[in-house]
Every structure is written in structure tokens, then in C-alpha cells.
Design a protein around this motif. Structure first.
Motif, PDB file in Angstrom:
ATOM      1  N   TYR A 120     -10.780  28.335 -53.281  1.00  0.00           N
ATOM      2  CA  TYR A 120     -10.334  29.488 -52.490  1.00  0.00           C
ATOM      3  C   TYR A 120     -10.394  30.798 -53.269  1.00  0.00           C
ATOM      4  O   TYR A 120     -10.512  31.859 -52.661  1.00  0.00           O
ATOM      5  N   ALA A 121     -10.331  30.723 -54.604  1.00  0.00           N
ATOM      6  CA  ALA A 121     -10.449  31.959 -55.394  1.00  0.00           C
ATOM      7  C   ALA A 121     -11.847  32.542 -55.210  1.00  0.00           C
ATOM      8  O   ALA A 121     -12.015  33.751 -55.001  1.00  0.00           O
ATOM      9  N   ALA A 147     -15.190  36.902 -49.762  1.00  0.00           N
ATOM     10  CA  ALA A 147     -14.753  37.580 -48.537  1.00  0.00           C
ATOM     11  C   ALA A 147     -14.501  39.063 -48.810  1.00  0.00           C
ATOM     12  O   ALA A 147     -14.895  39.934 -48.012  1.00  0.00           O
ATOM     13  N   VAL A 148     -13.856  39.348 -49.939  1.00  0.00           N
ATOM     14  CA  VAL A 148     -13.548  40.745 -50.267  1.00  0.00           C
ATOM     15  C   VAL A 148     -14.842  41.516 -50.553  1.00  0.00           C
ATOM     16  O   VAL A 148     -15.019  42.654 -50.099  1.00  0.00           O
ATOM     17  N   ASP A 149     -15.760  40.890 -51.277  1.00  0.00           N
ATOM     18  CA  ASP A 149     -17.048  41.540 -51.555  1.00  0.00           C
ATOM     19  C   ASP A 149     -17.784  41.860 -50.257  1.00  0.00           C
ATOM     20  O   ASP A 149     -18.379  42.928 -50.103  1.00  0.00           O
ATOM     21  N   MET A 150     -17.730  40.896 -49.327  1.00  0.00           N
ATOM     22  CA  MET A 150     -18.416  41.072 -48.055  1.00  0.00           C
ATOM     23  C   MET A 150     -17.789  42.226 -47.266  1.00  0.00           C
ATOM     24  O   MET A 150     -18.486  43.088 -46.735  1.00  0.00           O
ATOM     25  N   PHE A 151     -16.456  42.231 -47.244  1.00  0.00           N
ATOM     26  CA  PHE A 151     -15.752  43.282 -46.515  1.00  0.00           C
ATOM     27  C   PHE A 151     -16.031  44.646 -47.152  1.00  0.00           C
ATOM     28  O   PHE A 151     -16.316  45.626 -46.450  1.00  0.00           O
ATOM     29  N   ALA A 152     -15.962  44.693 -48.499  1.00  0.00           N
ATOM     30  CA  ALA A 152     -16.209  45.962 -49.193  1.00  0.00           C
ATOM     31  C   ALA A 152     -17.638  46.438 -48.930  1.00  0.00           C
ATOM     32  O   ALA A 152     -17.878  47.635 -48.723  1.00  0.00           O
ATOM     33  N   GLY A 153     -18.587  45.489 -48.915  1.00  0.00           N
ATOM     34  CA  GLY A 153     -19.974  45.833 -48.625  1.00  0.00           C
ATOM     35  C   GLY A 153     -20.113  46.405 -47.225  1.00  0.00           C
ATOM     36  O   GLY A 153     -20.840  47.374 -46.995  1.00  0.00           O
ATOM     37  N   ALA A 201     -14.221  47.611 -58.715  1.00  0.00           N
ATOM     38  CA  ALA A 201     -14.111  46.202 -59.128  1.00  0.00           C
ATOM     39  C   ALA A 201     -12.658  45.746 -59.269  1.00  0.00           C
ATOM     40  O   ALA A 201     -12.303  44.634 -58.852  1.00  0.00           O
ATOM     41  N   SER A 202     -11.813  46.607 -59.827  1.00  0.00           N
ATOM     42  CA  SER A 202     -10.428  46.167 -60.062  1.00  0.00           C
ATOM     43  C   SER A 202      -9.679  46.017 -58.729  1.00  0.00           C
ATOM     44  O   SER A 202      -8.872  45.105 -58.569  1.00  0.00           O
ATOM     45  N   THR A 203      -9.980  46.910 -57.775  1.00  0.00           N
ATOM     46  CA  THR A 203      -9.341  46.788 -56.451  1.00  0.00           C
ATOM     47  C   THR A 203      -9.782  45.500 -55.778  1.00  0.00           C
ATOM     48  O   THR A 203      -8.969  44.760 -55.224  1.00  0.00           O
ATOM     49  N   ARG A 204     -11.091  45.219 -55.870  1.00  0.00           N
ATOM     50  CA  ARG A 204     -11.598  43.994 -55.243  1.00  0.00           C
ATOM     51  C   ARG A 204     -10.924  42.761 -55.862  1.00  0.00           C
ATOM     52  O   ARG A 204     -10.540  41.832 -55.151  1.00  0.00           O
ATOM     53  N   ALA A 205     -10.793  42.770 -57.199  1.00  0.00           N
ATOM     54  CA  ALA A 205     -10.178  41.614 -57.878  1.00  0.00           C
ATOM     55  C   ALA A 205      -8.725  41.454 -57.436  1.00  0.00           C
ATOM     56  O   ALA A 205      -8.255  40.335 -57.194  1.00  0.00           O
ATOM     57  N   ARG A 206      -8.032  42.592 -57.308  1.00  0.00           N
ATOM     58  CA  ARG A 206      -6.621  42.549 -56.928  1.00  0.00           C
ATOM     59  C   ARG A 206      -6.463  41.985 -55.505  1.00  0.00           C
ATOM     60  O   ARG A 206      -5.637  41.120 -55.244  1.00  0.00           O
ATOM     61  N   ALA A 260      -4.774  38.289 -54.013  1.00  0.00           N
ATOM     62  CA  ALA A 260      -3.766  38.206 -52.947  1.00  0.00           C
ATOM     63  C   ALA A 260      -4.286  37.405 -51.752  1.00  0.00           C
ATOM     64  O   ALA A 260      -3.517  36.747 -51.057  1.00  0.00           O
ATOM     65  N   LEU A 261      -5.597  37.470 -51.542  1.00  0.00           N
ATOM     66  CA  LEU A 261      -6.174  36.824 -50.360  1.00  0.00           C
ATOM     67  C   LEU A 261      -6.306  35.304 -50.535  1.00  0.00           C
ATOM     68  O   LEU A 261      -6.165  34.556 -49.561  1.00  0.00           O
ATOM     69  N   ALA A 262      -6.565  34.854 -51.775  1.00  0.00           N
ATOM     70  CA  ALA A 262      -6.842  33.419 -52.008  1.00  0.00           C
ATOM     71  C   ALA A 262      -5.756  32.498 -51.431  1.00  0.00           C
ATOM     72  O   ALA A 262      -6.077  31.549 -50.703  1.00  0.00           O
ATOM     73  N   PRO A 263      -4.473  32.744 -51.715  1.00  0.00           N
ATOM     74  CA  PRO A 263      -3.450  31.841 -51.149  1.00  0.00           C
ATOM     75  C   PRO A 263      -3.389  31.875 -49.627  1.00  0.00           C
ATOM     76  O   PRO A 263      -3.028  30.887 -49.003  1.00  0.00           O
ATOM     77  N   VAL A 264      -3.744  33.045 -49.037  1.00  0.00           N
ATOM     78  CA  VAL A 264      -3.729  33.145 -47.567  1.00  0.00           C
ATOM     79  C   VAL A 264      -4.835  32.265 -46.988  1.00  0.00           C
ATOM     80  O   VAL A 264      -4.620  31.508 -46.035  1.00  0.00           O
ATOM     81  N   LEU A 265      -6.034  32.342 -47.615  1.00  0.00           N
ATOM     82  CA  LEU A 265      -7.148  31.500 -47.152  1.00  0.00           C
ATOM     83  C   LEU A 265      -6.781  30.030 -47.293  1.00  0.00           C
ATOM     84  O   LEU A 265      -7.073  29.214 -46.422  1.00  0.00           O
ATOM     85  N   GLU A 266      -6.116  29.713 -48.419  1.00  0.00           N
ATOM     86  CA  GLU A 266      -5.736  28.315 -48.661  1.00  0.00           C
ATOM     87  C   GLU A 266      -4.707  27.851 -47.622  1.00  0.00           C
ATOM     88  O   GLU A 266      -4.799  26.749 -47.088  1.00  0.00           O
ATOM     89  N   LYS A 267      -3.750  28.738 -47.336  1.00  0.00           N
ATOM     90  CA  LYS A 267      -2.692  28.382 -46.382  1.00  0.00           C
ATOM     91  C   LYS A 267      -3.276  28.031 -45.008  1.00  0.00           C
ATOM     92  O   LYS A 267      -2.854  27.080 -44.364  1.00  0.00           O
ATOM     93  N   TYR A 268      -4.276  28.831 -44.580  1.00  0.00           N
ATOM     94  CA  TYR A 268      -4.837  28.615 -43.242  1.00  0.00           C
ATOM     95  C   TYR A 268      -6.146  27.817 -43.273  1.00  0.00           C
ATOM     96  O   TYR A 268      -6.787  27.625 -42.237  1.00  0.00           O
TER      97      TYR A 268
END
Lengths: 153, 204
Positions: free
Chosen positions: A39-40, A46-52, A67-72, A76-84
Motif C-alpha cells: 500500500y505504500a 496514486a499521489v503521483d498520478m493525482f499530482a500529474g 517531492a516532499s509534499t507528495r511523500a507526505r 497519510a494515504l497508505a493506511p487509508v488505502l489499506e483500510k478500504y
């Protein structure tokens, strides 16, 4: 120990019968089961795709999505993807294509339109500099050859 | 009291963190005479003859010396049953090294196959040496950590896994979170001694 092993013959045979033989690759190695979703990596993709997508439509947001915003955001997104149980890899390929190529097509069409507009803007200036030449001489009155047999009196 | 010392090593870490490198280095170093590898990903071909049925494994386990690499079924439910029987065979055979890769495929925090529990709880009395590996420590049998003699982790990706291992190792979560690929932290559960290092890639 041998006696204990003997006692396991029944359940070993039972498990062998129940288990489908593992699929093998052409070189005889077992086909690997589907790997657990990372999920990481999924979040980063997913973030790269959205940013693109966003920076493609609005290039001014490039600095915002560094890059740092995308990493941040990915962290935060990884656990959400894992949860759902959401996986970017499970997206329909058509949607993936639209999301990936859409901003590129949009920006490409904008550039092409700008270039055409610039070419049109240049065109009137060229007209005044060199007006199209008219015919060298005006054609004379057209007289039908048969009419010419009868001179006008 | 058993005359044997327990040897149960929990090897945790995300994909690419050096788990298999460590276990393979251990197998090359110790050269076990009797070895069974539970190998769902087909990574251990060099360490023994491949077997695909428990009948073959059972026959091999009667010999004084054997090295077998078991490739389980691709069906998760069947694989769990196979893992249970494989562990029972190893326990019955005794004096054996067992490598169990990808424990999260066959155990969960609330469930361990009886054969696996037997090996980890009573394996010491049968001179078993066990290596259990997983990418997702938060998703495997919790009792395994309680029975382990050495717990070792490489880089982990998920907050839940990082927290689980930090608790087990009794180190700050930040120390686990900051591990780079191939770096590791290990705790000797008998002495409480913490060690750190970097796994070496053979030939480099």
C-alpha cells in the motif's frame, strides 16, 4: 519418531489429495501467488498520478506538489488505502489511460491552438507587405468565332 | 528440562529488506543436515530437492539426512492445511531446521495452525531450529514472537508493522521507521541485548 511419522501418513495423503498441484512455470518453478498489496507503493503511485493530473491542467501548481509534499501525502494515504483495500493497480486500464494521458492531451491541444493563433496573427501582416498580384492584363471582350464571321456594321 | 536450547528466529521486514538474504546466509553457515523449507515464492531451490506433496516429504523425513524445499498449493486454504501437516512432520521427525517463509499467508494474529504452534512451543524438546519470516509482522501469529529466541527486523513500510516490531523489540518506533534497505535491528530475547547492522549482499 518413526511411529509418529507413520501416524501422519493419513493426514498427509488427505492434504495432498485436497490440494491442487501447484502451477508450474515452463522451467519447473512454482507459479508465485499474487503478492500482498504494497500500500505504500500504491499510495505513492496514486499521489503521483493525482499530482500529474493537477499539474497537467494547471502547471502553476507544480511548486505546490513538490517531492516532499507528495511523500507526505503518500504516507497519510497508505493506511487509508489499506483500510478500504483500494489498489491503483486494480483500476480499469481505460480510466488509468484517461487519468495519465488526459492532462497531456489537454496541454498539447492548448499549445497547438496557441501556435495556430500565432500563425493567423502573422498572416494579415504578410498580406499588406505583398498583396496578391492581380491578373497581368484584363481579358478582352469575348467574341464567339461564329459571331466574328459577321462584321458589325 | 530439555537438553536442547531453543532456537526460534523471527525474521521480519518488507520486501527487499534482506530477510531471505539473512536466512540463506544462516543456512550456508550452519549447513543443516536435516532441513525443511516452506517456500511459497520459490526462492530456496539451492538448499534442497523440491517437493510438492507431503507424502514425498514424509518419506524423506525418515532418512538420517534430508533437505527438502516444499512448494505449497497456490490455493490459500489448501496451503494453510499443508503448512499444518508440514509442521507436524517436522516436529515428528525432530532434529531438523525449519524455514517458514511468508507466515502471513498461513497464520494470522488470532490463528496459528496446530502443527506450527507445536513446533514453536515445544520444538526445543525435539531439537528444532526454526526461522519464521514475514513482510507483515502485524498480520502473523502473535505467540510466535513470544516464543522466539531472536527477533530481527529490517525496513518496514506500514505504521502498524512498525509499531508491532517496536513494541516487540522494545525500541522507539522511530528507530524501526528509520531503517534503510538491508539495515536491521535484532533483539536476543533471552538477554535483551539489542544489535544493529547491515546485511551484506554475497559477492559485493
Amino acid at each position: 519418531m518413526s511411529n509418529e511419522l507413520d501416524q501422519l501418513a493419513g493426514i498427509a495423503a488427505e492434504a495432498d489429495t485436497a490440494a491442487a498441484p501447484p502451477e508450474l512455470t515452463p522451467d519447473g518453478q512454482p507459479v508465485q501467488p499474487a503478492a500482498a498489496i504494497d500500500y505504500a507503493t500504491e499510495a505513492a503511485a496514486a499521489v503521483d498520478m493525482f499530482a500529474g493530473l493537477v499539474t497537467g491542467y494547471a502547471p502553476a501548481t507544480v511548486e505546490l506538489w513538490d517531492a516532499s509534499t507528495r511523500a507526505r501525502v503518500s504516507l497519510a494515504l497508505a493506511p487509508v488505502l489499506e483500510k478500504y483495500g483500494v489498489s491503483v493497480g486494480a483500476m480499469p486500464p481505460e480510466l488509468l489511460l484517461i487519468v495519465t494521458a488526459g492532462p497531456l492531451l489537454y496541454q498539447t491541444s492548448k499549445l497547438v491552438a496557441a501556435q495556430m493563433h500565432a500563425q493567423k496573427a502573422k498572416a494579415p501582416a504578410a498580406d499588406t507587405a505583398a498583396p496578391p498580384a492581380g491578373p497581368a492584363e484584363s481579358p478582352g471582350p469575348q467574341i464567339h468565332p461564329q459571331v466574328a464571321l459577321y462584321p458589325v456594321k | 528440562m530439555s537438553k536442547h536450547r531453543a532456537s526460534i528466529v523471527a525474521v521480519m521486514g518488507a520486501s527487499g529488506s534482506g530477510k531471505s538474504l539473512f536466512i540463506k546466509a544462516e543456512l550456508r553457515r550452519t549447513k543443516p543436515r536435516r532441513l525443511v523449507v516452506w517456500d511459497p515464492l520459490g526462492e530456496y531451490a539451492e538448499f534442497g530437492a523440491a517437493v510438492r506433496t507431503l507424502g514425498e516429504l514424509l518419506a524423506a523425513a525418515r532418512a538420517p539426512t534430508f533437505r527438502r524445499v516444499f512448494h505449497p498449493s497456490g490455493d490459500p486454504e489448501q496451503a494453510r492445511k499443508q503448512f499444518d501437516v508440514l509442521c507436524r512432520i517436522v516436529f515428528a521427525a525432530g532434529d531438523c531446521t525449519l524455514v517458514a517463509e511468508e507466515l502471513a499467508f498461513v497464520t494470522s494474529p488470532s490463528y496459528a495452525p496446530p502443527g506450527w504452534s507445536e513446533c514453536t512451543l515445544k520444538g526445543r524438546h525435539r531439537a528444532l531450529r526454526i526461522y519464521g519470516a514475514s513482510q507483515r509482522p502485524a498480520s502473523i501469529d502473535k505467540h510466535f514472537f513470544g516464543n522466539a529466541t531472536l527477533i530481527r527486523t529490517g525496513r518496514l513500510n506500514f505504521a502498524r508493522d512498525i509499531k508491532t516490531l517496536a513494541d516487540v523489540l522494545q525500541v522507539p518506533a522511530g528507530q524501526v521507521q528509520s531503517l534503510a534497505p538491508l539495515q536491521w535491528i535484532a533483539r536476543d530475547m533471552a538477554t535483551g541485548k539489542i544489535a544493529t547492522g547491515t546485511e551484506k549482499i554475497p559477492g559485493k
